[in-house]
Design an enzyme around this catalytic site. Structure first.
Site, PDB file in Angstrom:
ATOM      1  N   THR A 152       3.304  -8.400  -1.062  1.00  0.00           N
ATOM      2  CA  THR A 152       3.391  -8.310   0.392  1.00  0.00           C
ATOM      3  C   THR A 152       2.867  -9.603   0.994  1.00  0.00           C
ATOM      4  O   THR A 152       1.849 -10.129   0.541  1.00  0.00           O
ATOM      5  CB  THR A 152       2.588  -7.119   0.952  1.00  0.00           C
ATOM      6  OG1 THR A 152       2.435  -7.264   2.373  1.00  0.00           O
ATOM      7  CG2 THR A 152       1.210  -7.038   0.328  1.00  0.00           C
TER       8      THR A 152
ATOM      9  N   ASP B 187       1.427  -9.913   3.746  1.00  0.00           N
ATOM     10  CA  ASP B 187       0.241  -9.678   4.577  1.00  0.00           C
ATOM     11  C   ASP B 187      -1.070  -9.885   3.824  1.00  0.00           C
ATOM     12  O   ASP B 187      -2.122 -10.008   4.451  1.00  0.00           O
ATOM     13  CB  ASP B 187       0.260  -8.256   5.139  1.00  0.00           C
ATOM     14  CG  ASP B 187       1.327  -8.067   6.202  1.00  0.00           C
ATOM     15  OD1 ASP B 187       1.839  -9.079   6.711  1.00  0.00           O
ATOM     16  OD2 ASP B 187       1.650  -6.909   6.521  1.00  0.00           O
TER      17      ASP B 187
ATOM     18  N   ASP C 187       0.813  -1.215   0.000  1.00  0.00           N
ATOM     19  CA  ASP C 187       0.000   0.000   0.000  1.00  0.00           C
ATOM     20  C   ASP C 187       0.845   1.263   0.000  1.00  0.00           C
ATOM     21  O   ASP C 187       0.603   2.188  -0.783  1.00  0.00           O
ATOM     22  CB  ASP C 187      -0.926  -0.020   1.225  1.00  0.00           C
ATOM     23  CG  ASP C 187      -1.813   1.199   1.299  1.00  0.00           C
ATOM     24  OD1 ASP C 187      -2.809   1.247   0.567  1.00  0.00           O
ATOM     25  OD2 ASP C 187      -1.504   2.120   2.091  1.00  0.00           O
TER      26      ASP C 187
ATOM     27  N   ARG D 180       0.490  -6.519  10.849  1.00  0.00           N
ATOM     28  CA  ARG D 180       0.260  -5.387  11.753  1.00  0.00           C
ATOM     29  C   ARG D 180      -1.169  -4.861  11.669  1.00  0.00           C
ATOM     30  O   ARG D 180      -1.771  -4.512  12.677  1.00  0.00           O
ATOM     31  CB  ARG D 180       1.234  -4.250  11.425  1.00  0.00           C
ATOM     32  CG  ARG D 180       2.650  -4.489  11.923  1.00  0.00           C
ATOM     33  CD  ARG D 180       3.539  -3.328  11.558  1.00  0.00           C
ATOM     34  NE  ARG D 180       3.665  -3.170  10.112  1.00  0.00           N
ATOM     35  CZ  ARG D 180       4.255  -2.131   9.524  1.00  0.00           C
ATOM     36  NH1 ARG D 180       4.729  -1.153  10.265  1.00  0.00           N
ATOM     37  NH2 ARG D 180       4.349  -2.081   8.210  1.00  0.00           N
TER      38      ARG D 180
ATOM     39  N   GLN E 115       9.176 -15.594   7.986  1.00  0.00           N
ATOM     40  CA  GLN E 115       8.027 -15.686   7.081  1.00  0.00           C
ATOM     41  C   GLN E 115       8.269 -14.972   5.754  1.00  0.00           C
ATOM     42  O   GLN E 115       7.581 -15.218   4.773  1.00  0.00           O
ATOM     43  CB  GLN E 115       6.790 -15.081   7.753  1.00  0.00           C
ATOM     44  CG  GLN E 115       6.358 -15.827   8.998  1.00  0.00           C
ATOM     45  CD  GLN E 115       5.522 -14.955   9.907  1.00  0.00           C
ATOM     46  OE1 GLN E 115       4.306 -14.956   9.833  1.00  0.00           O
ATOM     47  NE2 GLN E 115       6.163 -14.189  10.769  1.00  0.00           N
TER      48      GLN E 115
END
Length: 319
Positions: A125, A127, A103, A171, A251
């Site tokens: 990413t 995430d 982002d 996060r 990770q």
């Protein structure tokens, strides 16, 4: 479109190298010069470029990390830094730019696009927190890495009759924790988007013990709370033998899975095709198996929420 540049920005993700390879080779295939920009937007501001050819991206599809390196730049967040970067790209003769990242990287990409450098974003990413695409580059590999770790942790949890709290990355997004928790058979999954009470986690642990269960796995996204503090709380309030494992940056590393290599190859090539077609100011993604492109403004305005059905399924199967 005579010259295209590619950079990686933000946190590294397995599959970024595969995306770089796809951009470079797709550009060369179409007779377009291509350069790499090292260290993200810091490299943009310095005007750093590396000439890329077929050999530059040989034998990198299987490598984790990014051969172009990645860095965050506070200076680029200023208007002066952004204008300096755009001017440096123009001076280098760059007509189009492919930004592989998340982002924050896309906000930088949009600024350069508005300053006259045609830009396309490629979501990379672990995430999986980018809207308008079913999956981001690196997510599948990170899931596999974390699940393999949990499988090993479960072996020792069983042997010692312990409860383990496993903290994974995320996060602001719980996709990684949710997917890992479901695939790893976790008893509880804690993510930042869905409120939880540790008393409910304790109640589930105690129900398990009452029916003879001797070990448990609790997966927590880093944005939902500190795994270490949660572990201390659970041990203090239950008296159980609780251990904590923070998987951390493990990770992000390692060879990308075949799925991530395929996704990166498709998105990187499609980014070049869009630039050659005169499109810019967009992110490439995949939805329902189909490649598409979405304006950056739409990406930024679209909320990204976890899959409630998956969360409910994980809860149902952990009774």
């Amino acid at each position: 479109m005579k010259k295209i540049a590619v950079l990686t920005s933000g946190g590294d993700a397995p599959g970024m190298n595969a995306a770089i390879r796809a951009v470079v080779r797709a550009a060369i295939y179409n007779g377009v010069e291509v350069v790499g920009i090292p260290r993200g937007f810091s490299g943009v501001m310095r005007g750093d470029t590396i000439a890329m050819n077929l050999g530059s991206v040989a034998d990198i599809i299987q490598r984790g990390g990014t051969i172009l390196y990645t860095a965050r730049s506070e200076e680029f967040k200023t208007r002066e830094g952004q204008e300096q970067g755009a001017q440096a790209l123009r001076q280098a003769g760059v007509d189009g730019l492919v930004v592989v990242g998340g982002d924050g990287s896309f906000h930088g990409a949009q600024v350069l696009d508005r300053l006259g450098v045609a830009t396309i974003g490629v979501p990379g990413t672990i995430d999986n927190d980018i809207p308008c695409t079913d999956e981001t580059i690196g997510f599948d590999t990170a899931v596999q890495t974390a699940v393999e770790a949990i499988d090993k942790i479960r072996d020792t949890a069983t042997s010692h009759e312990r409860t383990f709290v496993v903290e994974v990355m995320g996060r602001h997004a719980g996709d990684l924790a949710l997917t890992v928790g479901l695939a790893g058979g976790a008893e509880s999954i804690l993510i930042p988007e869905i409120p939880f009470q540790l008393e409910d986690v304790i109640a589930k642990l105690e129900r398990g013990v009452a029916r003879g269960k001797r070990h448990s796995i609790i997966v927590v996204a880093e944005g939902a709370g500190s795994g270490i503090e949660i572990g201390k709380y659970l041990q203090h309030h239950t008296g159980f033998d609780v251990r904590v494992t923070v998987l951390g940056h493990i990770q992000r590393g390692g060879p990308p899975t075949a799925r991530d290599r395929m996704l990166a190859s498709q998105l990187g090539s499609h980014a070049v095709a869009l630039l050659l077609a005169g499109e810019h100011g967009k992110m490439v993604g995949v939805e329902h198996g189909q490649l598409h492109a979405v304006d950056f403004d739409t990406v930024f305005a679209t909320p990204r929420t976890p899959d409630q059905e998956l969360f409910d399924l994980a809860d149902k199967l952990s009774i």
